[in-house]
Design a protein around this motif. Structure first.
Motif, PDB file in Angstrom:
ATOM      1  N   GLY A 150       0.803  -1.280   0.125  1.00 17.22           N
ATOM      2  CA  GLY A 150       0.245  -0.529   0.246  1.00 17.22           C
ATOM      3  C   GLY A 150       0.764   0.813  -0.231  1.00 17.22           C
ATOM      4  N   GLY A 151      -0.380   2.075   0.285  1.00 12.59           N
ATOM      5  CA  GLY A 151       0.985   3.745   0.189  1.00 12.59           C
ATOM      6  C   GLY A 151       2.042   4.410   1.154  1.00 12.59           C
ATOM      7  N   SER A 152       1.511   2.888   2.283  1.00 10.84           N
ATOM      8  CA  SER A 152       2.026   3.451   3.577  1.00 10.84           C
ATOM      9  C   SER A 152       3.179   3.126   3.562  1.00 10.84           C
ATOM     10  CB  SER A 152       1.595   2.760   5.376  1.00 10.84           C
ATOM     11  OG  SER A 152       0.738   2.836   5.266  1.00 10.84           O
ATOM     12  N   MET A 153       3.438   1.416   3.165  1.00  8.30           N
ATOM     13  CA  MET A 153       4.727   0.787   2.937  1.00  8.30           C
ATOM     14  C   MET A 153       5.813   1.057   1.441  1.00  8.30           C
ATOM     15  SD  MET A 153       6.640  -1.242   4.273  1.00  8.30           S
ATOM     16  CE  MET A 153       7.782  -2.667   3.683  1.00  8.30           C
ATOM     17  N   ALA A 182       1.074  16.388   5.572  1.00 10.18           N
ATOM     18  CA  ALA A 182       1.362  14.906   5.007  1.00 10.18           C
ATOM     19  C   ALA A 182       0.957  13.935   5.511  1.00 10.18           C
ATOM     20  CB  ALA A 182       3.233  15.373   5.000  1.00 10.18           C
ATOM     21  N   HIS A 183       0.349  12.364   4.504  1.00 13.33           N
ATOM     22  CA  HIS A 183      -0.417  12.018   5.754  1.00 13.33           C
ATOM     23  C   HIS A 183       0.681  10.854   6.860  1.00 13.33           C
ATOM     24  CE1 HIS A 183      -1.476   7.413   5.676  1.00 13.33           C
ATOM     25  NE2 HIS A 183      -2.641   8.016   5.594  1.00 13.33           N
ATOM     26  N   SER A 184      -0.184  10.730   7.521  1.00  9.92           N
ATOM     27  CA  SER A 184       0.460  10.039   8.435  1.00  9.92           C
ATOM     28  C   SER A 184       1.382   8.900   8.823  1.00  9.92           C
ATOM     29  CB  SER A 184      -0.508  10.098   9.277  1.00  9.92           C
ATOM     30  OG  SER A 184      -1.132   8.573   9.459  1.00  9.92           O
ATOM     31  N   THR A 239      -3.519  15.530  -0.593  1.00 12.15           N
ATOM     32  CA  THR A 239      -3.948  15.676   0.611  1.00 12.15           C
ATOM     33  C   THR A 239      -4.838  14.783   0.952  1.00 12.15           C
ATOM     34  OG1 THR A 239      -5.317  17.658   1.254  1.00 12.15           O
ATOM     35  CG2 THR A 239      -2.264  17.949   1.258  1.00 12.15           C
ATOM     36  N   THR A 240      -4.275  13.622   2.014  1.00 13.19           N
ATOM     37  CA  THR A 240      -6.447  13.377   2.129  1.00 13.19           C
ATOM     38  C   THR A 240      -7.049  13.921   3.045  1.00 13.19           C
ATOM     39  OG1 THR A 240      -4.075  11.887   3.365  1.00 13.19           O
ATOM     40  CG2 THR A 240      -6.406  11.138   3.339  1.00 13.19           C
ATOM     41  N   ASN A 241      -6.906  15.282   4.091  1.00 16.06           N
ATOM     42  CA  ASN A 241      -7.359  16.138   4.278  1.00 16.06           C
ATOM     43  C   ASN A 241      -8.966  16.614   3.144  1.00 16.06           C
ATOM     44  OD1 ASN A 241      -8.161  15.938   6.896  1.00 16.06           O
ATOM     45  ND2 ASN A 241      -6.551  16.987   7.480  1.00 16.06           N
ATOM     46  N   ILE A 264       7.379  12.379  -3.497  1.00 18.27           N
ATOM     47  CA  ILE A 264       5.990  13.063  -3.727  1.00 18.27           C
ATOM     48  C   ILE A 264       4.691  11.819  -3.014  1.00 18.27           C
ATOM     49  CG2 ILE A 264       3.753  14.163  -5.263  1.00 18.27           C
ATOM     50  CD1 ILE A 264       6.082  15.028  -7.051  1.00 18.27           C
ATOM     51  N   ASP A 265       3.932  12.046  -2.285  1.00 17.77           N
ATOM     52  CA  ASP A 265       2.863  11.345  -1.772  1.00 17.77           C
ATOM     53  C   ASP A 265       1.724  11.691  -2.445  1.00 17.77           C
ATOM     54  OD1 ASP A 265       1.633   9.956  -0.331  1.00 17.77           O
ATOM     55  OD2 ASP A 265       1.725  10.679   1.496  1.00 17.77           O
ATOM     56  N   ALA A 266       2.162  11.208  -3.515  1.00 23.32           N
ATOM     57  CA  ALA A 266       0.473  11.206  -4.699  1.00 23.32           C
ATOM     58  C   ALA A 266      -0.417   9.754  -4.534  1.00 23.32           C
ATOM     59  CB  ALA A 266       0.647  11.249  -5.842  1.00 23.32           C
ATOM     60  N   ALA A 267      -0.270   9.398  -3.259  1.00 22.21           N
ATOM     61  CA  ALA A 267      -1.045   7.514  -3.233  1.00 22.21           C
ATOM     62  C   ALA A 267      -2.866   7.601  -3.591  1.00 22.21           C
ATOM     63  CB  ALA A 267      -0.920   7.300  -1.685  1.00 22.21           C
ATOM     64  N   TYR A 268      -3.148   8.714  -3.304  1.00 16.85           N
ATOM     65  CA  TYR A 268      -4.665   8.477  -3.735  1.00 16.85           C
ATOM     66  C   TYR A 268      -4.758   9.433  -5.264  1.00 16.85           C
ATOM     67  CZ  TYR A 268      -7.760  12.746  -3.705  1.00 16.85           C
ATOM     68  OH  TYR A 268      -7.421  14.529  -2.970  1.00 16.85           O
ATOM     69  N   VAL A 293       1.721   5.849  -5.427  1.00 15.14           N
ATOM     70  CA  VAL A 293       0.902   5.995  -6.217  1.00 15.14           C
ATOM     71  C   VAL A 293       0.327   4.518  -4.985  1.00 15.14           C
ATOM     72  CG1 VAL A 293       0.704   7.723  -7.626  1.00 15.14           C
ATOM     73  CG2 VAL A 293       1.340   5.248  -8.231  1.00 15.14           C
ATOM     74  N   ASP A 294      -1.327   4.316  -4.792  1.00 12.72           N
ATOM     75  CA  ASP A 294      -1.519   3.577  -4.529  1.00 12.72           C
ATOM     76  C   ASP A 294      -3.103   3.009  -5.124  1.00 12.72           C
ATOM     77  OD1 ASP A 294      -1.624   2.406  -2.136  1.00 12.72           O
ATOM     78  OD2 ASP A 294      -2.259   4.004  -0.825  1.00 12.72           O
ATOM     79  N   PRO A 295      -3.000   1.919  -6.387  1.00 12.86           N
ATOM     80  CA  PRO A 295      -3.708   1.633  -7.185  1.00 12.86           C
ATOM     81  C   PRO A 295      -5.022   1.272  -6.456  1.00 12.86           C
ATOM     82  CG  PRO A 295      -1.878   0.981  -7.988  1.00 12.86           C
ATOM     83  CD  PRO A 295      -1.287   2.221  -6.105  1.00 12.86           C
ATOM     84  N   HIS A 296      -5.218   0.289  -5.220  1.00 11.71           N
ATOM     85  CA  HIS A 296      -6.040  -0.046  -4.173  1.00 11.71           C
ATOM     86  C   HIS A 296      -7.217   1.414  -3.382  1.00 11.71           C
ATOM     87  CE1 HIS A 296      -3.418  -0.785  -0.264  1.00 11.71           C
ATOM     88  NE2 HIS A 296      -4.241   1.529  -0.425  1.00 11.71           N
ATOM     89  N   LYS A 297      -6.535   2.356  -4.113  1.00  4.79           N
ATOM     90  CA  LYS A 297      -7.279   3.992  -4.174  1.00  4.79           C
ATOM     91  C   LYS A 297      -8.564   3.935  -5.682  1.00  4.79           C
ATOM     92  CE  LYS A 297      -4.902   5.217   0.038  1.00  4.79           C
ATOM     93  NZ  LYS A 297      -4.389   6.092   0.953  1.00  4.79           N
ATOM     94  N   TRP A 298      -7.734   5.234  -6.188  1.00  2.00           N
ATOM     95  CA  TRP A 298      -8.516   5.935  -7.078  1.00  2.00           C
ATOM     96  C   TRP A 298      -7.897   4.846  -8.707  1.00  2.00           C
ATOM     97  CZ3 TRP A 298      -8.317  11.519  -8.472  1.00  2.00           C
ATOM     98  CH2 TRP A 298      -9.921  11.925  -8.268  1.00  2.00           C
TER      99      TRP A 298
END
Ligand code: PLP
Length: 475
Positions: A150-153, A182-184, A239-241, A264-268, A293-298
Motif C-alpha cells: 500500500g501507500g504506507s509501505m 502530509a499523510h501520517s 492531501t488526504t484531508n 511526492i506522496d500521491a497515494a490517492y 501511488v496507491d492503485p487500491h484507491k483511485w
C-alpha cells in the motif's frame, strides 16, 4: 507414516469445484447487490466476541459449514468500501476483474519475489510499473518501480531509499521535511527508520493547505547553518484531508538546488494524472526523485496494492540488495529483475496481475473517464453547496475531495455550536448505516468530508445523503 486426504489439507476435485463455485457465486452476488447493502458496519467488540468464541479446533469441521459461517456472519460485518455512499477516508471502489486476478494469484500461489521463480510475474511487474512511469513522465529505461502492500509501505520504501542515496550509512545529521498536511504514514516511516524528533521538520501550510514555501526555505537554511544535512522533502500531491497539491514545480527547484531527495506522496491523488484537469494540477510531478501511488484507491484495485516509482532504478537496488548464500543460485543477470532486491519483502504476492488484467480488460480510457467523472462530481457537489443556504464550503472540490459544514444562513450559530452540530450529523448518519460520512478537522473546525472517487456514486446519491444530513440537523 501415511497421511489422509484431510491431513494433506486436500479436497477432492468435486469438492473443490463445489466450494469454488460457491465462493465465486458469493463474490458475484456481492458485486451485483453491493449498492443495496448498508455501507457501514457498527458491531461492537462484545458482539464480535460472541461471534468467534471458539478455541482453536483440533477436529475438522465440514467445509461448507465453515464457508456458510464466513459468508453469513463475517463478510457481512464490514464496511462496504465500494458502496456509492461510502464517502469517508479514501474509499475502495474495487472492480471484479482485479478481484478475480487476486484469486488467480492466490490460487496459483505465484511467488513474485525473484525472476527465476516466476519470470512472467516479474516481467508483468516491469511492464505495469513502466506504464505508470510513462504516465508520470519518468524515464522508462533508467526509472524503476515496485508494487507494495500500500501507500504506507511505498512511502517507507521511499524514505529508506532517499536516506541511503543521500546519507549512505551515517544519518546522524540528516533532516527531513514535510508539511503538517502530509499523510501520517510518512511520519510513521520516518520514526520507524530511526530518526529522532529533532531530525523531522513539520512545515506549516497556508490558508489553502499548501506547504509554506518560504517557511520551508527558511527551515532548510537554518539547518544548514547549524551543520545539519537536509536530505529529503516529502510533498503531497493530493492531501488526504483536502486533496490539495503542493506547488510541485517550485518545490522541485528548491530540492534540486539544495540536492535534497524530492519524494511526492500521491497515494490517492496520483491517479488524477489520467484526467485532463488532474494532469494540469499535478504538473511538476515528473520532476520528483520518487512518487508513491496507491492503485487500491483511485485506480480501482482491491486491497492490497501500492506502488513506488523512482527516477533511477539503481537507487532501489542500491538500498535493498543483500546477497545471502541461499539465494546465490537464483541471482540471474541484471536485466532479469529480482524484486526482492528492490524493496523490503522477499516473498511477495503477485500484485501486478490484477492491475495488468483490469487495465488490459477495460482499457485505460475507461479509467480516464471514471476519474474525470469523479472530479466533476465533486465540483457539482460544491455547486450544490454554493447554491444552498444551509451549507458552507470549507475547502473547494479538489481531486474529488470536498470539505463542508452545516451552517444555515440566519441561524448565527457560533463556532462551538457548529462543531457540535456537524459532529452530531456525522454520528447520526453513521448510526443510520445509510452512508459513511465522518468528520475531519480543518482550521480547528469540525467539518464533514466527502472523497468522491467511486465511479458508481451519482449526484442523486450525494443529494439524498445531504438531505439525510439536513433532516438530522433539524432534529
Ligand atoms: C492513503 C494514503 C496513504 C497510505 O496508504 P495505505 O495504502 O493506506 O497504506 C499515504 N499517503 C496518502 C496521501 C494517502 O492518501
Amino acid at each position: 507414516m501415511i497421511l489422509t486426504k484431510t491431513e494433506k489439507l486436500e479436497l477432492t476435485k468435486e469438492e473443490m469445484l463445489d466450494y469454488g463455485y460457491k465462493v465465486v457465486d458469493s463474490i458475484v452476488a456481492h458485486f451485483d447487490t453491493q449498492n443495496e447493502k448498508f455501507p457501514v458496519a457498527t458491531a461492537s467488540r462484545k458482539e464480535m466476541d460472541s461471534l468467534f468464541k471458539d478455541e482453536v479446533p483440533e477436529k475438522p469441521t465440514d467445509a461448507n459449514e465453515v464457508l456458510d459461517f464466513v459468508l453469513q456472519k463475517v463478510m457481512t460485518q464490514s464496511n462496504v468500501v465500494s458502496h456509492p455512499k461510502s464517502y469517508s477516508f479514501v474509499p475502495g471502489p474495487s472492480n471484479f476483474i482485479s478481484a478475480m486476478g487476486d484469486s488467480l494469484a492466490s490460487g496459483f500461489n505465484i511467488f513474485s519475489g525473484g525472476w527465476a521463480a516466476s519470470p512472467a510475474a516479474a516481467q508483468m511487474e516491469i511492464v505495469a510499473t513502466n506504464w505508470l512511469l510513462k504516465l508520470y513522465g519518468f524515464p522508462i529505461k533508467r526509472g524503476g518501480g515496485i508494487f507494495t502492500s500500500g501507500g504506507s509501505m511505498a512511502n517507507f520504501t521511499a524514505v529508506a531509499t532517499a536516506r541511503k542515496v543521500k546519507c549512505g550509512d551515517d544519518f546522524s545529521k540528516a533532516v527531513i521535511y514535510l508539511s503538517d498536511q502530509a499523510h501520517s504514514s510518512n511520519i510513521k516511516a520516518i520514526r520507524v527508520l530511526g530518526f529522532s524528533k529533532e531530525q523531522i521538520r513539520i512545515i506549516p501550510t497556508d490558508s489553502e493547505f499548501k506547504i509554506g514555501i518560504n517557511k520551508l526555505k527558511n527551515a532548510i537554511a537554518k539547518d544548514k547553518l547549524e551543520g545539519l544535512q537536509p536530505f529529503c522533502f516529502i510533498a503531497s500531491a493530493g492531501t488526504t484531508n483536502t486533496g490539495t497539491v503542493d506547488p510541485l514545480n517550485e518545490l522541485a527547484a528548491i530540492c534540486k538546488k539544495e540536492k535534497i531527495w524530492f519524494h511526492i506522496d500521491a497515494a490517492y491523488g496520483g491517479a488524477a494524472i489520467l484526467a485532463k484537469n488532474g494532469k494540469q494540477l499535478l504538473k511538476g510531478i515528473e520532476k520528483a526523485d520518487s512518487i508513491t501511488v496507491d492503485p487500491h484507491k483511485w485506480f480501482f484495485q482491491p486491497y492490497e496494492i501500492g506502488c513506488l516509482l523512482v527516477r533511477n532504478h539503481k537507487s532501489l537496488s542500491g538500498t535493498f540488495t543483500e546477497k545471502p548464500e541461499y539465494l546465490r543460485d537464483i541471482e540471474g543477470n541484471e536485466s532479469e529483475i529480482n524484486f526482492y532486491d528492490h524493496g523490503i519483502e522477499l516473498t511477495r504476492r503477485f500484485r501486478a496481475l490484477k492491475f495488468y488484467m483490469s487495465i488490459k480488460t477495460f482499457g485505460l480510457k475507461a479509467f480516464r473517464k471514471a476519474i474525470t467523472y469523479n472530479i466533476k462530481l465533486a465540483e457539482e457537489t460544491e455547486e450544490y453547496f454554493r447554491k444552498s443556504d444551509k451549507w458552507e464550503v470549507v475547502s473547494p472540490a479538489t481531486l474529488a475531495i470536498i470539505n463542508f459544514r452545516y451552517n444555515p444562513i440566519g441561524k448565527n450559530l457560533n463556532e462551538k455550536q457548529l462543531d457540535k452540530i456537524n459532529q452530531l450529523i456525522s454520528e447520526k448518519v453513521v448510526l443510520s448505516r445509510k452512508a459513511l460520512l465522518v468528520t475531519t478537522i480543518l482550521n480547528k473546525q469540525v467539518v464533514l468530508r466527502m472523497c468522491l472517487i467511486n465511479p458508481r456514486t451519482t449526484m442523486e446519491d450525494v443529494k439524498s445523503t445531504l438531505q439525510l444530513c439536513e433532516q438530522f440537523a433539524q432534529e
